[in-house]
Design an enzyme around this catalytic site. Structure first.
Site, mmCIF file in Angstrom:
data_model
loop_
_atom_site.group_PDB
_atom_site.id
_atom_site.type_symbol
_atom_site.label_atom_id
_atom_site.label_comp_id
_atom_site.label_asym_id
_atom_site.label_seq_id
_atom_site.Cartn_x
_atom_site.Cartn_y
_atom_site.Cartn_z
ATOM 1 N N ASP A 39 0.849 -1.187 0.000
ATOM 2 C CA ASP A 39 0.000 0.000 0.000
ATOM 3 C C ASP A 39 0.887 1.240 0.000
ATOM 4 O O ASP A 39 1.766 1.381 0.849
ATOM 5 C CB ASP A 39 -0.936 0.034 1.213
ATOM 6 C CG ASP A 39 -2.131 0.945 0.976
ATOM 7 O OD1 ASP A 39 -3.224 0.420 0.685
ATOM 8 O OD2 ASP A 39 -1.968 2.166 1.084
ATOM 9 N N SER A 74 4.749 2.033 -5.102
ATOM 10 C CA SER A 74 3.653 2.343 -6.026
ATOM 11 C C SER A 74 3.583 1.278 -7.113
ATOM 12 O O SER A 74 4.614 0.878 -7.677
ATOM 13 C CB SER A 74 3.872 3.706 -6.675
ATOM 14 O OG SER A 74 2.990 3.898 -7.760
ATOM 15 N N VAL A 75 2.366 0.853 -7.440
ATOM 16 C CA VAL A 75 2.185 -0.164 -8.478
ATOM 17 C C VAL A 75 2.442 0.395 -9.875
ATOM 18 O O VAL A 75 2.496 -0.362 -10.847
ATOM 19 C CB VAL A 75 0.774 -0.783 -8.414
ATOM 20 C CG1 VAL A 75 0.614 -1.624 -7.163
ATOM 21 C CG2 VAL A 75 -0.305 0.293 -8.510
ATOM 22 N N ASN A 101 -5.394 -4.863 -6.549
ATOM 23 C CA ASN A 101 -6.541 -4.154 -5.976
ATOM 24 C C ASN A 101 -6.333 -2.646 -5.886
ATOM 25 O O ASN A 101 -7.295 -1.898 -5.731
ATOM 26 C CB ASN A 101 -6.809 -4.742 -4.573
ATOM 27 C CG ASN A 101 -7.781 -3.918 -3.769
ATOM 28 O OD1 ASN A 101 -8.991 -3.969 -3.973
ATOM 29 N ND2 ASN A 101 -7.261 -3.135 -2.825
ATOM 30 N N SER A 153 -14.827 -3.053 -12.597
ATOM 31 C CA SER A 153 -15.912 -2.268 -12.019
ATOM 32 C C SER A 153 -17.079 -2.187 -12.993
ATOM 33 O O SER A 153 -16.892 -2.240 -14.215
ATOM 34 C CB SER A 153 -15.414 -0.849 -11.705
ATOM 35 O OG SER A 153 -16.495 -0.005 -11.356
ATOM 36 N N TYR A 166 -11.803 6.269 -15.042
ATOM 37 C CA TYR A 166 -11.893 5.040 -14.243
ATOM 38 C C TYR A 166 -12.515 3.910 -15.064
ATOM 39 O O TYR A 166 -12.031 2.774 -15.073
ATOM 40 C CB TYR A 166 -12.722 5.363 -13.006
ATOM 41 C CG TYR A 166 -12.936 4.249 -12.024
ATOM 42 C CD1 TYR A 166 -11.915 3.825 -11.180
ATOM 43 C CD2 TYR A 166 -14.189 3.652 -11.900
ATOM 44 C CE1 TYR A 166 -12.134 2.825 -10.245
ATOM 45 C CE2 TYR A 166 -14.423 2.651 -10.965
ATOM 46 C CZ TYR A 166 -13.389 2.237 -10.146
ATOM 47 O OH TYR A 166 -13.610 1.250 -9.225
ATOM 48 N N GLY A 167 -13.596 4.231 -15.778
ATOM 49 C CA GLY A 167 -14.273 3.214 -16.581
ATOM 50 C C GLY A 167 -13.390 2.683 -17.693
ATOM 51 O O GLY A 167 -13.368 1.482 -17.969
ATOM 52 N N LYS A 170 -10.889 0.327 -16.120
ATOM 53 C CA LYS A 170 -11.475 -0.908 -15.596
ATOM 54 C C LYS A 170 -11.895 -1.871 -16.698
ATOM 55 O O LYS A 170 -11.823 -3.091 -16.522
ATOM 56 C CB LYS A 170 -12.661 -0.577 -14.686
ATOM 57 C CG LYS A 170 -12.247 0.036 -13.348
ATOM 58 C CD LYS A 170 -11.276 -0.848 -12.591
ATOM 59 C CE LYS A 170 -11.070 -0.417 -11.154
ATOM 60 N NZ LYS A 170 -10.050 -1.254 -10.474
ATOM 61 N N ALA A 199 -18.544 -0.699 0.362
ATOM 62 C CA ALA A 199 -18.366 0.590 1.040
ATOM 63 C C ALA A 199 -16.890 0.752 1.382
ATOM 64 O O ALA A 199 -16.373 0.073 2.272
ATOM 65 C CB ALA A 199 -19.221 0.634 2.300
ATOM 66 N N ARG A 201 -13.513 3.966 1.105
ATOM 67 C CA ARG A 201 -13.356 5.424 1.038
ATOM 68 C C ARG A 201 -13.605 5.939 -0.377
ATOM 69 O O ARG A 201 -13.848 7.120 -0.587
ATOM 70 C CB ARG A 201 -11.971 5.840 1.536
ATOM 71 C CG ARG A 201 -10.816 5.354 0.687
ATOM 72 C CD ARG A 201 -9.507 5.883 1.221
ATOM 73 N NE ARG A 201 -8.385 5.473 0.385
ATOM 74 C CZ ARG A 201 -7.176 6.002 0.463
ATOM 75 N NH1 ARG A 201 -6.927 6.967 1.323
ATOM 76 N NH2 ARG A 201 -6.207 5.573 -0.302
#
Length: 301
Positions: A39, A74-75, A101, A153, A166-167, A170, A199, A201
């Site tokens: 992380d 960082s990935v 993830n 997603s 984001y879309g 994903k 749920a 953040r």
């Protein structure tokens, strides 16, 4: 049937300092896996960084009697990903599971979005999946064993206002999965995708509190851990949330052959009902299967 266990196996979970990733890491550890808790510790938009979150999860795993190490890389950073894999191999000598993830959000309508925000989100989600996968790929091939779970997603598969970046990332992950699934089969490498409804953040400001309570990340984790197990399928897109599970597939209609002579725009328009007719639609396992349908139709089938 026997319980699913990960004794003797080593798992890397990216973005595991909180939310979904933390729950995945904890459950893998409960079931015997040695876990690398990765992380960056940044904010939701990807800024900043701290190892505190990963360290806390490692301590929680150790407190339950498990084995874990923290990694704050960082990935998206090639050197950081290489270091994470080296750290894992130096510690335990193998890598059996990768759960990709890690992610960030920078939501805005496309009209207001900067290219910087678009590129950053695609880089973290898509390349932040590709780079760790590439880094463990040869290790898994040599072992003749590997289980990879990527995170997609509904925003990618169906769209969501304000999430074009984001879309795009994903759904790109699904395209990536669909090909390396084929390439990994001969070496017993299975790759699957989870599409979580949870749920975290990243969603806490999008839904009312009473709904968020029913969407705990730990309700998604059983599906992820199954997809990371020896018994896992390959190429599945599992949607999970609030204790419900479903399989997402991409379907193509049977369509219609309009021939080559005199083919026109108007013929496509006039046959749209047949082109879009869902009767006989099919989910293909590879691009060759889809091409086969077109060759069949050319021959009058």
């Amino acid at each position: 049937m026997a319980d699913i266990r990960f004794d003797g196996k080593v798992a890397i979970v990216t973005g595991a300092g909180g939310g979904l990733g933390k729950q995945h890491a904890l459950e893998l550890a409960r079931r015997g896996a040695k876990v690398v808790v990765n992380d960056l510790g940044g904010s939701m938009d990807g800024s900043g960084g701290s190892s505190a979150a990963a360290d806390a999860v490692v301590e929680e795993i150790k407190a339950m009697g498990g084995e874990a190490i923290a990694n704050g890389g960082s990935v998206t950073d090639d050197a950081g990903v290489a270091h994470m894999v080296k750290q894992t191999m130096d510690q335990w000598g193998r890598i059996d599971v990768l759960i990709a993830n890690a992610g960030i959000l920078r939501d805005k309508s496309f009209a207001k979005m900067t290219m910087e925000d678009f590129e950053l989100v695609v880089n973290v989600h898509l390349m932040g999946t590709v780079k760790p996968t590439k880094a463990v790929w040869d290790i898994m091939r040599e072992q003749n064993y590997g289980r990879i779970v990527v995170t997609t997603s509904s925003s990618g598969m169906y769209g969501n206002f304000g999430q074009s970046n984001y879309g795009a990332a994903k759904l790109g992950i699904i395209g990536f999965m669909n090909t390396i699934r084929l390439e990994g089969q001969k070496n017993n490498i299975h790759i699957n995708a989870i599409s979580p409804v949870a749920a975290t953040r990243m969603t806490e400001n999008l839904m009312p509190a009473e709904i968020l309570e029913k969407l705990k990340p730990e309700y998604v984790t059983p599906g992820v851990v199954y997809l990371a197990s020896e018994e896992a399928p390959t190429g599945a897109i599992l949607t999970a949330g609030a204790g419900a599970f479903a399989l997402t597939r991409l379907y193509e209609t049977e369509g219609v052959y309009l021939g080559e002579g005199g083919l026109s725009v108007e013929e496509v328009r006039d046959n749209w009902a047949k082109i879009s007719d869902p009767a006989g639609q099919q989910a293909y396992l590879n691009g060759g299967e889809q091409s086969g349908k077109f060759f069949r139709k050319m021959q009058g089938g």
